[in-house]
Design a protein around this motif. Structure first.
Motif, PDB file in Angstrom:
ATOM      1  N   GLY A 110      50.108   3.576 -43.245  1.00  0.00           N
ATOM      2  CA  GLY A 110      50.839   3.246 -44.476  1.00  0.00           C
ATOM      3  C   GLY A 110      51.293   1.776 -44.473  1.00  0.00           C
ATOM      4  N   GLY A 111      50.696   0.835 -43.775  1.00  0.00           N
ATOM      5  CA  GLY A 111      51.340  -0.397 -43.813  1.00  0.00           C
ATOM      6  C   GLY A 111      50.077  -1.245 -44.157  1.00  0.00           C
ATOM      7  N   SER A 112      49.599  -2.054 -43.183  1.00  0.00           N
ATOM      8  CA  SER A 112      48.655  -3.066 -43.285  1.00  0.00           C
ATOM      9  C   SER A 112      47.220  -2.533 -43.538  1.00  0.00           C
ATOM     10  N   VAL A 113      46.344  -3.256 -44.612  1.00  0.00           N
ATOM     11  CA  VAL A 113      45.125  -2.784 -45.117  1.00  0.00           C
ATOM     12  C   VAL A 113      43.847  -3.821 -44.753  1.00  0.00           C
ATOM     13  N   PHE A 114      42.872  -3.313 -44.159  1.00  0.00           N
ATOM     14  CA  PHE A 114      41.839  -3.986 -44.066  1.00  0.00           C
ATOM     15  C   PHE A 114      40.670  -3.561 -44.928  1.00  0.00           C
ATOM     16  N   GLY A 115      40.075  -4.491 -45.394  1.00  0.00           N
ATOM     17  CA  GLY A 115      38.998  -4.212 -46.307  1.00  0.00           C
ATOM     18  C   GLY A 115      37.844  -5.031 -46.509  1.00  0.00           C
ATOM     19  N   VAL A 116      36.585  -4.400 -47.015  1.00  0.00           N
ATOM     20  CA  VAL A 116      35.199  -5.189 -46.835  1.00  0.00           C
ATOM     21  C   VAL A 116      34.991  -5.314 -48.559  1.00  0.00           C
ATOM     22  N   THR A 117      34.140  -6.071 -48.987  1.00  0.00           N
ATOM     23  CA  THR A 117      33.615  -6.281 -50.310  1.00  0.00           C
ATOM     24  C   THR A 117      32.154  -6.690 -50.239  1.00  0.00           C
ATOM     25  N   GLY A 118      31.615  -6.142 -51.290  1.00  0.00           N
ATOM     26  CA  GLY A 118      30.357  -6.649 -51.600  1.00  0.00           C
ATOM     27  C   GLY A 118      30.058  -6.382 -52.991  1.00  0.00           C
ATOM     28  N   GLY A 119      29.246  -7.559 -53.647  1.00  0.00           N
ATOM     29  CA  GLY A 119      29.070  -7.639 -55.149  1.00  0.00           C
ATOM     30  C   GLY A 119      28.001  -8.788 -55.316  1.00  0.00           C
ATOM     31  N   TYR A 120      27.940  -8.942 -56.531  1.00  0.00           N
ATOM     32  CA  TYR A 120      26.912  -9.710 -57.392  1.00  0.00           C
ATOM     33  C   TYR A 120      27.732 -10.483 -58.445  1.00  0.00           C
ATOM     34  N   GLN A 121      27.301 -11.788 -58.423  1.00  0.00           N
ATOM     35  CA  GLN A 121      27.787 -12.885 -59.341  1.00  0.00           C
ATOM     36  C   GLN A 121      26.663 -13.425 -60.307  1.00  0.00           C
ATOM     37  N   MET A 122      26.648 -13.350 -61.656  1.00  0.00           N
ATOM     38  CA  MET A 122      25.673 -13.896 -62.448  1.00  0.00           C
ATOM     39  C   MET A 122      26.342 -15.118 -63.168  1.00  0.00           C
ATOM     40  N   GLY A 123      25.627 -16.410 -62.820  1.00  0.00           N
ATOM     41  CA  GLY A 123      26.007 -17.625 -63.261  1.00  0.00           C
ATOM     42  C   GLY A 123      25.260 -18.068 -64.599  1.00  0.00           C
ATOM     43  N   ASP A 124      26.075 -18.516 -65.588  1.00  0.00           N
ATOM     44  CA  ASP A 124      25.470 -19.082 -66.915  1.00  0.00           C
ATOM     45  C   ASP A 124      25.710 -20.745 -66.882  1.00  0.00           C
ATOM     46  N   CYS A 125      24.841 -21.110 -66.204  1.00  0.00           N
ATOM     47  CA  CYS A 125      25.047 -22.876 -66.428  1.00  0.00           C
ATOM     48  C   CYS A 125      24.029 -23.679 -66.856  1.00  0.00           C
ATOM     49  N   VAL A 126      23.655 -22.938 -68.083  1.00  0.00           N
ATOM     50  CA  VAL A 126      22.663 -23.834 -68.934  1.00  0.00           C
ATOM     51  C   VAL A 126      23.232 -25.167 -69.605  1.00  0.00           C
ATOM     52  N   ASP A 127      24.497 -24.943 -69.942  1.00  0.00           N
ATOM     53  CA  ASP A 127      25.196 -26.042 -70.558  1.00  0.00           C
ATOM     54  C   ASP A 127      26.249 -26.881 -69.667  1.00  0.00           C
TER      55      ASP A 127
END
Length: 261
Positions: free
Chosen positions: A98-115
């Motif tokens: 009920g106290g401290s939290v440990f977590g892992v994350t995975g995902g994807y990022q899409m970049g729009d850098c045309v301009d």
């Protein structure tokens, strides 16, 4: 035609040659320095630390149980260099007694850098985070409005992030340390406001290119509702600002579900 000393004719040519050489040496250096700054800005928002929204500290739960939770997050960053970076990620969290939290994350990022002034690529992102409850107190300021059920939680958190190929042949690595402060109000459905000042390091990592470690201050803040849908569902919106020139602003939404016994 008057006689001209050959050395006199060589002097202007030598001056022009030196001028051209100086321009040729200085321009690439300036362009390279500018490119390095732009690359750092892109890298700042490439790992979960800069790509995903902050979330509030979890409410203190029963000290007799461990809790598992699932998390879905979406973040959007608009850099002043002109890049639009949108990230979607999922995570798994474990709350120990009920106290401290440990977590892992995975995902994807899409970049729009045309301009944008710098290039960027779509890429995966990964992270790990520990969140520790340091102190939980009474109603504090909320007692002024008559809510004596409120509590304030002071915490500490440490995060690690990695994202491959954020730029051509360049990875991004980052570490952050923050001090989150949350105020939870009301009873059946808890409304939580939070702020988390901290510092992050854009560190050199294998495949990260020739970039020295550099620290940047940041502040995260937001508001959320907890104990929805059978007490196990939390929804929050967050904002983050990294205090480095050109880093822009980041917004996002987080949905978390905790399995409550």
């Amino acid at each position: 035609m008057p006689f001209m000393d050959p050395s006199a004719r060589a002097a202007p040519r030598s001056a022009l040659l030196l001028l051209a050489l100086a321009c040729g040496l200085s321009s690439p250096r300036e362009a390279r320095a500018q490119s390095d700054d732009e690359a750092r800005i892109i890298r700042l928002g490439a790992t979960p630390i800069g790509a995903l929204p902050p979330i509030a500290m979890p409410m203190p739960a029963s000290r007799n149980h461990n809790y598992w939770g699932a998390r879905l997050q979406a973040g959007y960053r608009r850099d002043r260099a002109g890049a639009n970076l949108t990230a979607i990620a999922g995570g798994i969290d474990f709350q120990w007694l009920g106290g401290s939290v440990f977590g892992v994350t995975g995902g994807y990022q899409m970049g729009d850098c045309v301009d944008a002034a710098a290039a960027c690529t779509d890429h995966a992102l990964f992270g790990a985070r520990g969140r520790f409850n340091v102190m939980t107190g009474g109603p504090t300021l909320t007692a002024l409005i008559g809510d004596y059920s409120a509590n304030t939680t002071l915490g500490a958190e440490l995060g690690l992030g990695w994202a491959p190929d954020v730029l051509p042949e360049m990875d991004a690595c980052a570490v952050d340390f923050g001090v989150p402060i949350s105020i939870a109000m009301l009873q059946r459905i808890r409304v939580v406001t939070y702020v988390a000042p901290g510092v992050m390091w854009d560190i050199d990592c294998p495949g990260g290119g020739d970039h020295a470690t550099r620290a940047s201050w940041f502040t995260s803040l937001g508001i959320g509702v907890q104990q929805l849908g059978g007490r196990g569902l939390d929804v929050s919106i967050g904002y983050q600002k990294i205090f480095r020139e050109g880093s822009g602003d980041q917004f996002g939404v987080s949905i978390m579900y905790v399995r409550v016994p």
